[in-house]
Design a protein around this motif. Sequence first.
Motif, PDB file in Angstrom:
ATOM      1  N   TYR A   1       0.315   0.062 -14.302  1.00  0.00           N
ATOM      2  CA  TYR A   1       0.853  -0.993 -13.422  1.00  0.00           C
ATOM      3  C   TYR A   1       0.787  -2.339 -14.136  1.00  0.00           C
ATOM      4  CZ  TYR A   1       2.173  -3.171  -9.016  1.00  0.00           C
ATOM      5  OH  TYR A   1       2.851  -3.854  -8.026  1.00  0.00           O
TER       6      TYR A   1
ATOM      7  N   ILE B   1       6.215   3.556  -8.320  1.00  0.00           N
ATOM      8  CA  ILE B   1       5.156   2.574  -8.603  1.00  0.00           C
ATOM      9  C   ILE B   1       5.546   1.618  -9.744  1.00  0.00           C
ATOM     10  CG2 ILE B   1       2.750   2.298  -9.392  1.00  0.00           C
ATOM     11  CD1 ILE B   1       2.023   4.668  -7.584  1.00  0.00           C
TER      12      ILE B   1
ATOM     13  N   LEU C   1      -0.940  10.136 -10.386  1.00  0.00           N
ATOM     14  CA  LEU C   1      -1.102   8.892  -9.640  1.00  0.00           C
ATOM     15  C   LEU C   1      -1.936   7.909 -10.452  1.00  0.00           C
ATOM     16  CD1 LEU C   1      -0.775   7.294  -6.993  1.00  0.00           C
ATOM     17  CD2 LEU C   1      -2.733   8.542  -6.074  1.00  0.00           C
TER      18      LEU C   1
ATOM     19  N   SER D   1       0.841  -1.199   0.000  1.00  0.00           N
ATOM     20  CA  SER D   1       0.000   0.000   0.000  1.00  0.00           C
ATOM     21  C   SER D   1       0.877   1.250   0.000  1.00  0.00           C
ATOM     22  CB  SER D   1      -0.890  -0.002   1.256  1.00  0.00           C
ATOM     23  OG  SER D   1      -1.605   1.207   1.349  1.00  0.00           O
ATOM     24  N   THR D   2       0.555   2.177  -0.879  1.00  0.00           N
ATOM     25  CA  THR D   2       1.324   3.427  -0.914  1.00  0.00           C
ATOM     26  C   THR D   2       0.401   4.633  -0.855  1.00  0.00           C
ATOM     27  OG1 THR D   2       2.911   4.784  -2.149  1.00  0.00           O
ATOM     28  CG2 THR D   2       1.407   3.430  -3.458  1.00  0.00           C
ATOM     29  N   SER D   3       0.942   5.685  -0.260  1.00  0.00           N
ATOM     30  CA  SER D   3       0.204   6.941  -0.205  1.00  0.00           C
ATOM     31  C   SER D   3       0.295   7.653  -1.557  1.00  0.00           C
ATOM     32  CB  SER D   3       0.796   7.818   0.893  1.00  0.00           C
ATOM     33  OG  SER D   3       2.172   8.014   0.619  1.00  0.00           O
ATOM     34  N   GLY D   4       1.126   7.108  -2.464  1.00  0.00           N
ATOM     35  CA  GLY D   4       1.215   7.696  -3.801  1.00  0.00           C
ATOM     36  C   GLY D   4       2.595   8.206  -4.168  1.00  0.00           C
TER      37      GLY D   4
ATOM     38  N   CYS E   1      -1.102   4.187 -12.024  1.00  0.00           N
ATOM     39  CA  CYS E   1      -1.943   3.016 -11.744  1.00  0.00           C
ATOM     40  C   CYS E   1      -2.309   2.304 -13.043  1.00  0.00           C
ATOM     41  CB  CYS E   1      -3.220   3.427 -11.018  1.00  0.00           C
ATOM     42  SG  CYS E   1      -2.913   3.896  -9.312  1.00  0.00           S
TER      43      CYS E   1
ATOM     44  N   LEU F   1      -6.075   6.480  -1.447  1.00  0.00           N
ATOM     45  CA  LEU F   1      -6.579   7.609  -2.236  1.00  0.00           C
ATOM     46  C   LEU F   1      -7.214   8.679  -1.338  1.00  0.00           C
ATOM     47  CD1 LEU F   1      -6.775   8.548  -5.181  1.00  0.00           C
ATOM     48  CD2 LEU F   1      -9.057   7.524  -5.260  1.00  0.00           C
TER      49      LEU F   1
ATOM     50  N   ILE G   1      -3.633   1.697  -3.229  1.00  0.00           N
ATOM     51  CA  ILE G   1      -3.395   3.132  -3.225  1.00  0.00           C
ATOM     52  C   ILE G   1      -4.255   3.773  -2.139  1.00  0.00           C
ATOM     53  CG2 ILE G   1      -3.673   5.275  -4.560  1.00  0.00           C
ATOM     54  CD1 ILE G   1      -1.535   3.582  -5.829  1.00  0.00           C
TER      55      ILE G   1
ATOM     56  N   PHE H   1      -8.148   0.479  -4.045  1.00  0.00           N
ATOM     57  CA  PHE H   1      -8.129   1.893  -3.666  1.00  0.00           C
ATOM     58  C   PHE H   1      -8.730   2.021  -2.275  1.00  0.00           C
ATOM     59  CE2 PHE H   1      -7.544   1.985  -8.175  1.00  0.00           C
ATOM     60  CZ  PHE H   1      -6.659   3.040  -8.368  1.00  0.00           C
TER      61      PHE H   1
END
Length: 392
Positions: free
Chosen positions: A275, A230, A268, A222-225, A272, A245, A243, A286
């Motif tokens: 990906y 990515i 962002l 999980s990423t904050s962005g 995605c 979001l 993500i 999300f």
Amino acid sequence: MASIDLSARPADAGPEPAVRRNLAGMTRGELAALMAEAFRLDEKKARMRANQLWRWIYHYGATDFAAMTDIAKEMRLALAERFEIARPEVSERLVSVDGTRKYLIRLGPGIEVECVFIPDVGRAGALCVSSQVGCTLACTFCHTGTQKLVRNLTTAEIVGQVMAVKDDLEEWPSGGEDRRLSNIVFMGMGEPLYNLDNVASAIDVISDGDGISISRRRITVSTSGVVPEIPRLGEVTSSMLAISLHATNDPLRNELVPINKKYPIAELMDACRAYPGLGNARRITFEYVMLKDVNDSDAEARELVRLLKGVPAKINLIPFNPWPGAPYECSSWERIEAFADILSRAGYASPIRTPRGRDIFAACGQLKSESVKKRASEARKERMAAEGTQAS
Ligand code: SAH
Ligand code: SF4
């Protein structure tokens, strides 16, 4: 015949090592290099020795070289002299009424992280692991965000969380049909894409079919962005992407997830869409935290649907988990359901994530370790304060 003292150090062993190095958490490459160096082996022999150890450490969960019956006794003793197979210290273990288990793991003086095992999630159960001590980002709704970054976790420290929990769940040997730990989510403390090298190596270790054997398709990061990382996450780890979001427009996301000022929503979403391997069976998750009167209107639900158009996506609505001093409240249940209805009508199945382990402060965003371990009385006070916030 004179008996041979097998505990004697071989003449060519070199100076006595001061500390026995821990093999648990090492990658195959690290193990092989270490074997080559310690026993002056050529590459092929070192690799074979590493493969042997690998299976004992990660498939059987061995912590004692004596158990390694396919390794000659002299070699087992020589290994035990130089190395150990240890786990990180679990300094606190809490079990929630819903079965969620939270572990406080002590990595060194004043350095602690948390990980949380959540049963009945994914195929069987998910372990939420930390990637950093604290976080450099400061999302305004996240408890971890109020803690300064202490440091990145090493590969071994990330893998160590999984191994310590497998001990507690008695999940050795790995890969059993009735396994309780089937999924790993990098949703604990820290921003995994700011520690991608170690996260990627840890995923290599955890997913290896000859060891812990948790498939990459069951590992979610999980990423904050952190947009520039990515593509590399996808290429290097083939893991699933989530993500955080939390908002559908830049002004609000700038406020809630400040990294958005650097990498706005449009960038962002482009990352995605690109990906690797996306499709119906491989969707991006999300995450959207439900904050009362902040991001929870019907209009925002519709906007979310519009934003995700064309992206194979799952949506996870996370009821906001309160923490002492948090500047938000959780949306009402009716509001969350109304929001979820709009998403369901657009084809997103069961988007609400049931909060787990709130009673032990283990739910999303509640993780925060103190540099000095909190005294039990303080922890109790915090929990009482949190219950007060929840009730309001
Ligand atoms: N740093 C990464 C991973 C850790 S956070 C990230 O931000 O994605 C794991 C998830 O919990 C994120 O989606 C995060 O936004 C969410 N979260 C943080 N604080 C929360 C809170 N108080 N209530 C509910 N979810 C929260
Ligand atoms: Fe860090 Fe994630 Fe918390 Fe934001 S939500 S402060 S990125 S841990």
